[in-house]
Motif scaffolding. Structure first.
Motif, PDB file in Angstrom:
ATOM      1  N   LEU A 180       0.855  -1.182   0.000  1.00  0.00           N
ATOM      2  CA  LEU A 180       0.000   0.000   0.000  1.00  0.00           C
ATOM      3  C   LEU A 180       0.893   1.235   0.000  1.00  0.00           C
ATOM      4  O   LEU A 180       1.641   1.472   0.946  1.00  0.00           O
ATOM      5  N   ASP A 181       0.852   1.998  -1.072  1.00  0.00           N
ATOM      6  CA  ASP A 181       1.701   3.180  -1.209  1.00  0.00           C
ATOM      7  C   ASP A 181       0.848   4.408  -1.481  1.00  0.00           C
ATOM      8  O   ASP A 181      -0.340   4.302  -1.813  1.00  0.00           O
ATOM      9  N   GLU A 182       1.467   5.558  -1.384  1.00  0.00           N
ATOM     10  CA  GLU A 182       0.780   6.807  -1.710  1.00  0.00           C
ATOM     11  C   GLU A 182       1.803   7.838  -2.177  1.00  0.00           C
ATOM     12  O   GLU A 182       2.998   7.713  -1.911  1.00  0.00           O
ATOM     13  N   PHE A 183       1.313   8.834  -2.895  1.00  0.00           N
ATOM     14  CA  PHE A 183       2.177   9.922  -3.337  1.00  0.00           C
ATOM     15  C   PHE A 183       1.347  11.188  -3.476  1.00  0.00           C
ATOM     16  O   PHE A 183       0.120  11.149  -3.608  1.00  0.00           O
ATOM     17  N   SER A 184       2.038  12.315  -3.417  1.00  0.00           N
ATOM     18  CA  SER A 184       1.414  13.623  -3.593  1.00  0.00           C
ATOM     19  C   SER A 184       2.203  14.412  -4.624  1.00  0.00           C
ATOM     20  O   SER A 184       3.444  14.405  -4.609  1.00  0.00           O
ATOM     21  N   ILE A 185       1.477  15.103  -5.500  1.00  0.00           N
ATOM     22  CA  ILE A 185       2.091  15.846  -6.595  1.00  0.00           C
ATOM     23  C   ILE A 185       1.363  17.173  -6.759  1.00  0.00           C
ATOM     24  O   ILE A 185       0.132  17.230  -6.687  1.00  0.00           O
ATOM     25  N   THR A 186       2.125  18.233  -7.004  1.00  0.00           N
ATOM     26  CA  THR A 186       1.542  19.540  -7.315  1.00  0.00           C
ATOM     27  C   THR A 186       1.843  19.880  -8.767  1.00  0.00           C
ATOM     28  O   THR A 186       2.993  19.804  -9.204  1.00  0.00           O
ATOM     29  N   VAL A 187       0.808  20.230  -9.509  1.00  0.00           N
ATOM     30  CA  VAL A 187       0.957  20.627 -10.905  1.00  0.00           C
ATOM     31  C   VAL A 187       0.571  22.093 -11.017  1.00  0.00           C
ATOM     32  O   VAL A 187      -0.549  22.485 -10.661  1.00  0.00           O
ATOM     33  N   ASN A 188       1.481  22.914 -11.487  1.00  0.00           N
ATOM     34  CA  ASN A 188       1.263  24.362 -11.546  1.00  0.00           C
ATOM     35  C   ASN A 188       0.775  24.807 -12.925  1.00  0.00           C
ATOM     36  O   ASN A 188       1.019  24.139 -13.937  1.00  0.00           O
ATOM     37  N   ASP A 189       0.109  25.947 -12.929  1.00  0.00           N
ATOM     38  CA  ASP A 189      -0.271  26.637 -14.174  1.00  0.00           C
ATOM     39  C   ASP A 189      -1.146  25.780 -15.082  1.00  0.00           C
ATOM     40  O   ASP A 189      -0.886  25.646 -16.277  1.00  0.00           O
ATOM     41  N   VAL A 190      -2.184  25.205 -14.523  1.00  0.00           N
ATOM     42  CA  VAL A 190      -3.126  24.411 -15.320  1.00  0.00           C
ATOM     43  C   VAL A 190      -4.224  25.339 -15.833  1.00  0.00           C
ATOM     44  O   VAL A 190      -4.895  26.009 -15.058  1.00  0.00           O
ATOM     45  N   PRO A 191      -4.439  25.422 -17.153  1.00  0.00           N
ATOM     46  CA  PRO A 191      -5.475  26.321 -17.686  1.00  0.00           C
ATOM     47  C   PRO A 191      -6.865  25.749 -17.464  1.00  0.00           C
ATOM     48  O   PRO A 191      -7.031  24.563 -17.164  1.00  0.00           O
ATOM     49  N   SER A 192      -7.877  26.614 -17.612  1.00  0.00           N
ATOM     50  CA  SER A 192      -9.257  26.165 -17.480  1.00  0.00           C
ATOM     51  C   SER A 192      -9.603  25.199 -18.606  1.00  0.00           C
ATOM     52  O   SER A 192      -8.960  25.179 -19.661  1.00  0.00           O
TER      53      SER A 192
END
Length: 325
Positions: A252-264
């Motif tokens: 059982l694993d997990e991860f977190s990611i932030t993605v910047n500048d996503v357009p509408s």
């Protein structure tokens, strides 16, 4: 002379009566909070902003709880002047010093200014800091539901795109199936960003369980990659060692990611298993137990704000109280 004294007395009485008559003051949303801070927010991008979270730093003031747990925030409609509660989240704070808070602004007109009030001074108040109320949070939790009544199964011997909007999903190999070199099998979903948010940052948190069981007579297994793509860009790559025989792995694993500048508009993401070489495989599963996507919109340039700390306590009385006019 006597007439003059009578006139003066009448004038004094009139002044007292006129200035100390009972006044019905319209109740505010937090009329049990004796003090407030005024915050004026100005839109700078030239676009109307709807449900916009804004980060504000406020200083601690006498009468405020040291941990800022008594604060409440209201939004004043610039057209109707109606005041209503709005959500806030305390990101961080230093006792007796300052706090960084995020406030949800229901509507900020292009190049316009709206007023917020941050109330404090109620000793009985408990914190109402709420992260999920300020930001749009898409969340699915399958950890307590192991029946998988609604699931999709993808055979590993084909590279298949499956749209599973708002469904739990399981990737499952066909027993004794054959993998082609460089095969990648995944499930995919789309997230729609509202048009009134020009751009935003997306925060992904994913929990998953990867299980495989191989048999010696099917050949020696090779390493696997669990990969997560956002808009066809590789965002997460975890390699699992499957170089031995008779391996039974449940992780059982997990991860977190932030993605910047996503357009509408639409933002797709996909999650699956990559096999670097051709081989046979007995049993293999990738179960996604939990997905959370936090949407943080922003404008460019961002709104600006100014804060007014009243020099003397400001009190909003309840209706019907006697008060000086």
């Amino acid at each position: 002379m006597k007439t003059a004294k009578v006139l003066i007395t009448l004038l004094v009485i009139s002044f007292i009566v006129f200035n100390f008559i009972p006044v019905n003051v319209k109740a505010g949303p937090y009329d049990d909070w004796p003090y407030y801070i005024r915050v004026f927010v100005t839109e700078n991008s030239g676009n109307d902003l709807v449900n916009y979270p804004l980060k504000i730093r406020i200083d601690w003031k006498p009468g405020m709880k040291p941990d800022f747990s008594d604060i409440r925030v209201s939004y004043i409609n610039s057209t109707t002047l109606e005041e209503s509660p709005t959500c806030y989240w305390i990101e961080s704070s230093n006792e007796y010093d300052y706090a960084d808070i995020w406030v949800l602004i229901p509507y900020l007109p292009a190049n316009g200014t709206v007023e917020l009030k941050i109330y404090y001074g109620n000793e009985l108040a408990k914190s109402q800091s709420n992260y999920g109320c300020v930001f749009y949070v898409f969340e699915e939790d399958f950890s307590t539901d192991r029946t998988y009544a609604v699931e999709e199964t993808v055979s590993f011997n084909v590279n298949t795109y499956v749209d599973l909007e708002n469904k739990r999903y399981v990737i499952e190999s066909a027993e004794s199936g054959y993998w082609d070199a460089g095969s990648y099998v995944y499930v995919s979903e789309n997230l729609t960003i509202p048009d009134y948010w020009n751009n935003c940052d997306l925060l992904f948190t994913v929990k998953y369980n990867y299980t495989y069981h191989v048999y010696n007579n099917l050949g020696k297994p090779k390493n696997r990659h669990i990969r997560f793509f956002i808009a066809d860009n590789l965002a997460y790559d975890r390699e699992y060692d499957s170089s031995g025989n008779y391996i039974n792995v449940k992780t059982l694993d997990e991860f977190s990611i932030t993605v910047n500048d996503v357009p509408s508009g639409n933002c797709s993401y996909k999650f699956g298993i990559y096999v670097p070489t051709s081989e046979r495989q007995a049993e293999e599963w990738l179960h996604t137990y939990y997905i959370q996507i936090v949407v943080k919109p922003y404008a460019n340039p961002a709104p600006s704000y100014g804060i007014t700390y009243p020099q003397s306590p400001t009190y909003t009385p309840k209706p019907g109280k006697w008060t000086p006019k």
